[in-house]
Scaffold this active site. Sequence first.
Site, short mmCIF file in Angstrom:
data_model
loop_
_atom_site.label_atom_id
_atom_site.label_comp_id
_atom_site.label_asym_id
_atom_site.label_seq_id
_atom_site.Cartn_x
_atom_site.Cartn_y
_atom_site.Cartn_z
N SER A 1 0.82 -1.21 0.00
CA SER A 1 0.00 0.00 0.00
C SER A 1 0.86 1.26 0.00
O SER A 1 0.32 2.37 -0.02
CB SER A 1 -0.93 0.00 1.22
OG SER A 1 -0.19 -0.16 2.41
N ASN B 1 -2.16 -2.65 13.02
CA ASN B 1 -3.62 -2.49 12.97
C ASN B 1 -4.09 -1.26 13.76
O ASN B 1 -4.92 -0.49 13.26
CB ASN B 1 -4.31 -3.76 13.50
CG ASN B 1 -4.02 -4.96 12.62
OD1 ASN B 1 -3.43 -4.81 11.54
ND2 ASN B 1 -4.41 -6.15 13.06
N THR C 1 -40.16 27.30 -9.51
CA THR C 1 -40.50 25.95 -9.06
C THR C 1 -40.80 25.20 -10.35
O THR C 1 -41.31 25.80 -11.31
CB THR C 1 -41.75 25.93 -8.13
OG1 THR C 1 -42.86 26.47 -8.84
CG2 THR C 1 -41.53 26.73 -6.85
N HIS C 2 -40.42 23.95 -10.39
CA HIS C 2 -40.53 23.14 -11.62
C HIS C 2 -39.77 23.79 -12.77
O HIS C 2 -40.09 23.57 -13.94
CB HIS C 2 -42.00 22.93 -12.02
CG HIS C 2 -42.89 22.53 -10.89
ND1 HIS C 2 -43.10 21.22 -10.53
CD2 HIS C 2 -43.59 23.28 -10.00
CE1 HIS C 2 -43.91 21.17 -9.49
NE2 HIS C 2 -44.21 22.41 -9.15
N SER D 1 -13.95 26.49 -26.94
CA SER D 1 -14.12 25.26 -27.71
C SER D 1 -13.04 25.21 -28.78
O SER D 1 -12.66 26.24 -29.34
CB SER D 1 -15.51 25.26 -28.34
OG SER D 1 -15.52 24.41 -29.48
N LYS E 1 -17.60 30.04 -28.44
CA LYS E 1 -17.96 29.43 -27.16
C LYS E 1 -17.16 29.95 -25.96
O LYS E 1 -15.96 30.18 -26.05
CB LYS E 1 -17.76 27.90 -27.23
CG LYS E 1 -18.74 27.16 -28.10
CD LYS E 1 -20.19 27.29 -27.67
CE LYS E 1 -20.49 26.57 -26.38
NZ LYS E 1 -20.49 25.11 -26.54
N ASN F 1 -17.32 28.41 -22.16
CA ASN F 1 -18.01 27.37 -21.39
C ASN F 1 -17.79 27.50 -19.88
O ASN F 1 -16.68 27.78 -19.44
CB ASN F 1 -17.52 25.99 -21.85
CG ASN F 1 -17.84 25.74 -23.30
OD1 ASN F 1 -18.87 26.18 -23.81
ND2 ASN F 1 -16.95 25.05 -23.99
N GLU G 1 -19.52 22.98 -14.26
CA GLU G 1 -19.78 21.68 -14.89
C GLU G 1 -18.94 20.58 -14.25
O GLU G 1 -19.43 19.48 -13.96
CB GLU G 1 -19.47 21.73 -16.38
CG GLU G 1 -20.45 22.54 -17.20
CD GLU G 1 -19.99 22.61 -18.65
OE1 GLU G 1 -20.25 21.66 -19.40
OE2 GLU G 1 -19.37 23.62 -19.00
N TYR H 1 -9.58 -6.66 12.49
CA TYR H 1 -8.97 -6.10 11.29
C TYR H 1 -8.94 -7.13 10.16
O TYR H 1 -8.64 -8.30 10.37
CB TYR H 1 -7.53 -5.63 11.56
CG TYR H 1 -6.82 -5.16 10.30
CD1 TYR H 1 -6.94 -3.85 9.86
CD2 TYR H 1 -6.08 -6.05 9.51
CE1 TYR H 1 -6.33 -3.42 8.69
CE2 TYR H 1 -5.46 -5.62 8.34
CZ TYR H 1 -5.60 -4.31 7.94
OH TYR H 1 -5.00 -3.89 6.78
N GLN I 1 -7.35 -2.05 3.89
CA GLN I 1 -6.31 -1.30 3.18
C GLN I 1 -6.93 -0.52 2.00
O GLN I 1 -6.41 0.49 1.58
CB GLN I 1 -5.23 -2.27 2.67
CG GLN I 1 -4.08 -1.59 1.97
CD GLN I 1 -2.88 -2.50 1.85
OE1 GLN I 1 -2.27 -2.86 2.84
NE2 GLN I 1 -2.55 -2.92 0.64
N LYS J 1 -8.15 3.62 1.90
CA LYS J 1 -7.36 4.85 1.78
C LYS J 1 -7.59 5.62 0.49
O LYS J 1 -7.79 6.84 0.51
CB LYS J 1 -5.89 4.55 1.96
CG LYS J 1 -5.57 4.34 3.40
CD LYS J 1 -4.27 3.65 3.64
CE LYS J 1 -4.36 2.85 4.91
NZ LYS J 1 -5.28 1.69 4.84
N1 ARG Z 1 -1.26 -1.38 5.05
C1 ARG Z 1 -2.18 -1.90 5.98
C2 ARG Z 1 -3.53 -1.18 5.85
O1 ARG Z 1 -3.57 -0.22 5.19
C3 ARG Z 1 -1.66 -1.70 7.38
C4 ARG Z 1 -2.21 -2.67 8.35
C5 ARG Z 1 -1.69 -4.02 8.05
N2 ARG Z 1 -2.02 -4.97 9.04
C6 ARG Z 1 -1.95 -6.27 8.83
N3 ARG Z 1 -2.26 -7.03 9.81
N4 ARG Z 1 -1.53 -6.79 7.71
O2 ARG Z 1 -4.53 -1.59 6.38
#
Ligand code: ARG
Length: 482
Positions: free
Chosen positions: A38, A125, A170-171, A292, A298, A300, A305, A332, A337, A340
């Site tokens: 990660s 964890n 409205t509408h 454009s 144009k 825009n 948007e 956990y 993971q 994130k």
């Molecule tokens: N990279 C892991 C995560 O984002 C960290 C925790 C990993 N824990 C484990 N028991 N493998 O969750």
Amino acid sequence: MGDKKGDSGGGKSGKPDKLWGGRFSEATDEFIERFTASVGFDARLYKQDIAGSIAHATMLAEAGVLTGEEARQIVDGLEAIRADIEQGRFEWSVELEDVHMNVEAALTARIGEVGKKLHTGRSRNDQVATDLRLYVRDEIDAIRGLLWNLQTALVDLAEREADTIMPGFTHLQSAQPVTFGHHMLAWYEMLERDDARLADCRKRVNVSPLGAAALAGTSFPIDRARTAELLGFNAPAGNSLDAVSDRDFAIELAAAGSILMTHLSRFSEELVLWMSAQFGFVDLPDRFCTGSSIMPQKKNPDVPELVRGKAGRVQGHLQSLLSLMKSQPLAYNKDNQEDKEPVFDLIDTLKDCLFAYGEMIPAIECRREVMREAAGRDCATATDLADYLVRKGLAFRDAHAVTGKAVAVALERGRELHELTLEELNGFSGRIEADIYDVLTVEGSVAARDHFGGTAPAQVRAAVKLARKALAARKPTREPAA
Ligand code: ARG
């Protein structure tokens, strides 16, 4: 711990030095290493990871688990690593999987054996749950700062345009005249609730998982209240299993962010409509627009948007997080993971959109004449005629029916209600007198809605005052970074 010969955990028979490699007899498959890593995205948590480690080491020394000297070396080492990362001198390694093990390995490489003691009484964890909560907490503050700027811009615009009359819809049909200032304050109110949701979410984010360790707590005499205090958390989490596993705090941010983006998408939709030649109510300076590649004429409204489009992206992240958490057994799981990237992206998106809007709103140019003209069209003051008849003694239902007839005749003759003569109007009701013409103007119509929450310019100015008071009460202490 571990200084004696033969206590080393890894490095045998060509298999790489994984921090957890003791019980493994072959190296991780190369693809699996990349697949499970990660660090490519969680390196962004380095600041929080290091802050969490410093708090943990400080507490371990106070509890007598580490000596003061050991903790000092660890803290100095971590601070040096933070400086290395910030100055681009740190080499992230996929073999070390994530931000936590990259930092820990760098610490041991820098300060030697004592670095290996940092992980006493904790786990990745509780570490990752802590990092993410710290990150989300700080970003909520940044988002609220940007929201504050945008709300301030809206209040300024509302004050500037308190007397500007536009059609209210409205509408998407012309309904009754309103003031542009009142319309801007509607957006202010929505954002006010968004801010309250973020503030409320922050309370539940700001709880410390540290000390939950892998899932069951630790056998060391740790002080969880102390690490919570050092990191600015309100309290330690009450249950170790829950602390390492749930990500509902991230879901809450995504939900609050999704509602906020829904509001911005509605606002965007209006700006796009208002900027079209068909409406022509407002204009934006060229710096907020693009052209454009084929149609030279144009201009825009890209910013609204794009914000409208990005609402879908944030709502998608909410769905990802809900699905990620759904049916996960305690405690956990590696699934987490995956929390994130949605969290980071939704935060980045919210901040970018709020920043863009905060810059754009003060630059809105109102085409007051166009709006006023549109507000007076389509018999928009018909309700005022009905209300007038009620004041002259008719029941509202009857007044509604009489006015409906007047509208039908006006439309048929291609005129507005105020363009009918008194004689013509008397044909519908003998109660109508010359003072009706004050009531039928758009100015009369908006000025008459003069109560709390109404559209009258006087009420807009009163609402602006209240809004300024509310904003002053929670002025951000530091400039939010874009
Ligand atoms: N990279 C892991 C995560 O984002 C960290 C925790 C990993 N824990 C484990 N028991 N493998 O969750």
